[in-house]
Design an enzyme around this catalytic site. Structure first.
Site, short mmCIF file in Angstrom:
data_model
loop_
_atom_site.label_atom_id
_atom_site.label_comp_id
_atom_site.label_asym_id
_atom_site.label_seq_id
_atom_site.Cartn_x
_atom_site.Cartn_y
_atom_site.Cartn_z
N ASP A 78 0.81 -1.21 0.00
CA ASP A 78 0.00 0.00 0.00
C ASP A 78 0.85 1.27 0.00
O ASP A 78 2.04 1.25 0.31
CB ASP A 78 -0.94 0.02 1.21
CG ASP A 78 -0.22 0.08 2.54
OD1 ASP A 78 0.82 -0.60 2.70
OD2 ASP A 78 -0.67 0.81 3.44
N GLU A 172 0.18 -1.40 5.54
CA GLU A 172 1.27 -1.00 6.45
C GLU A 172 1.19 0.47 6.79
O GLU A 172 1.47 0.88 7.92
CB GLU A 172 2.62 -1.34 5.80
CG GLU A 172 3.82 -1.17 6.72
CD GLU A 172 4.47 0.22 6.67
OE1 GLU A 172 5.42 0.45 7.43
OE2 GLU A 172 4.01 1.07 5.86
N GLU A 173 0.80 1.29 5.81
CA GLU A 173 0.81 2.74 6.02
C GLU A 173 -0.24 3.20 7.04
O GLU A 173 -0.16 4.32 7.55
CB GLU A 173 0.59 3.47 4.69
CG GLU A 173 1.71 3.27 3.67
CD GLU A 173 3.02 3.92 4.05
OE1 GLU A 173 3.10 4.47 5.17
OE2 GLU A 173 3.96 3.90 3.25
#
Length: 402
Positions: A78, A172-173
């Site tokens: 992502d 993850e972000e």
């Protein structure tokens, strides 16, 4: 195929994550990209290439040497959603110093006075955008480098190595990349996230991190008859923010200094909401930051009434240093690989976090490696073609049998 060629292809996938969506993955674009990666992994001869129901991509390469550890390589699919990522118009620009214009029409440019680190890239080829979008090298550069390593190992069986485990994670972000990671099924003894910056960086300590949501409840009424009746949630939210240390923000801190970061502010007179992230390398200072945010809410509630200000804080991840100190051979292995290629290792604290931070606490020691990217999360993001080539070689030396 070289790593930069893969990156140019990967950035065309719109994979911005969405914190407001509780599903995993939080956006369909990540699932589309993940499926494309599964197909590519299969074409590269990886075993067990698959995407699970949560959008995690896994694969492995069997060992061709005995007595070696199973090493994992991880990157995330992502990108952040606070900066546009489409329409993507990447190009390769030779950087010879000075200002690098990204778009003549808008005047967007990479300027040394704004980005002093540009001096390290003179004479290199940089992958940039037109300044209207981010690039997405964070972390598609890491994915590209891992994939290119797999191709190199397939084409050169003389490189002896143990089992290689590969994973590409969603979200993850927004701090969820490790939430549903299958550590046992992954099968690695230790791993590296390939999710860093300039060539040579290796990171095994990171911020302790939390997210905070501050909701302010107001009372709306016609402005003409509002005296002693209206309670403007926008103004109370501004008052709340003013109670926090104004110089403890990302724009005023560096190195090991922590911060409060207001990333989103929305609302009206009746209801206003602010979203923060809290960061600090020191655990005691981290806990103090959380306590201060709660105290600010209590202070305003004492003035305006209980429940006017609600503060919700959720921990995201902790400093992986405590989990990696007993396993420094993992860091030293990567540093030795860099030195063998003439790259000077740079041990730096991460002013952020990676999936590796969470995974280290889940029993999978996992420091972070460079990708050759810079200026992540912004319109001036770029990646070095030459650095990406070297990082593929670093990964090959890391996995090479000892």
């Amino acid at each position: 195929m070289r790593a930069y060629e893969r990156l140019l292809r990967y950035v065309q996938f719109d994979t911005a994550s969405d914190e407001k969506n509780a599903c995993c993955p939080s956006t369909e674009g990540q699932r589309v990209f993940g499926q494309a990666l599964v197909e590519e992994l299969r074409a590269l001869g990886a075993q067990d290439a698959r995407m699970d129901e949560h959008g995690y991509v896994y694969a492995s390469v069997p060992a061709n040497a005995e007595g070696q550890p199973a090493i994992g390589l991880i990157a995330h699919m992502d990108t952040v959603d606070g900066v546009p990522c489409q329409p993507m118009r990447p190009r390769i620009a030779r950087y010879d110093g000075g200002t690098l214009v990204l778009d003549e029409e808008t005047g967007e440019a990479l300027r040394p006075e704004q980005f002093p680190g540009l001096a390290d890239y003179v004479g290199q080829d940089l992958i940039v955008t037109d300044g209207r979008t981010l690039l997405g090298a964070d972390d598609k550069a890491g994915i590209a480098e891992i994939m290119t390593l797999l191709e190199a190992l397939r084409d050169d069986p003389s490189v002896r190595h143990g089992k290689l485990c590969v994973a590409f994670t969603p979200d993850e972000e927004i701090g969820r990349g490790a939430d549903l990671f299958d550590v046992d099924g992954f099968g690695a003894d230790f791993a590296y996230t390939v999710d860093g910056g300039r060539l040579g960086e290796i990171e095994f300590e990171n911020f302790n991190a939390a997210s905070a949501k501050v909701t302010v409840h107001g009372v709306d009424i016609h402005p003409g008859s509002a005296k002693d009746k209206m309670r403007n949630a926008i103004l109370l939210a501004m008052q709340y923010h003013a109670l926090l240390p104004q110089h403890e923000s990302p724009s005023h801190t560096e190195g090991y200094e922590g911060f409060y970061h207001l990333g989103d502010f929305t609302g009206c007179v009746e209801t206003t909401q602010m979203r923060y992230i809290l960061r600090d390398h020191d655990r005691e200072k981290f806990e103090a930051r959380k306590a201060r945010m709660l105290a600010c809410g209590r202070f305003l509630n004492e003035q305006y009434g209980q429940g006017v200000v609600e503060v919700e804080i959720q921990d995201s991840y902790y400093n992986m240093k405590e989990k990696l100190l007993p396993h420094m051979h993992i860091v030293e292995r990567a540093e030795a690989a860099m030195r063998s290629l003439g790259v000077t290792p740079l041990r730096l604290p991460i002013r952020g976090g990676t999936d590796g931070a969470r995974l280290s606490f889940m029993g999978l020691p996992c420091p972070n490696l460079c990708t050759g990217g810079a200026n992540a999360h912004g319109r001036h993001e770029f990646a070095s073609v030459q650095a990406m080539d070297v990082i593929v070689e670093i990964l090959r030396e890391i996995v090479r049998a000892r």
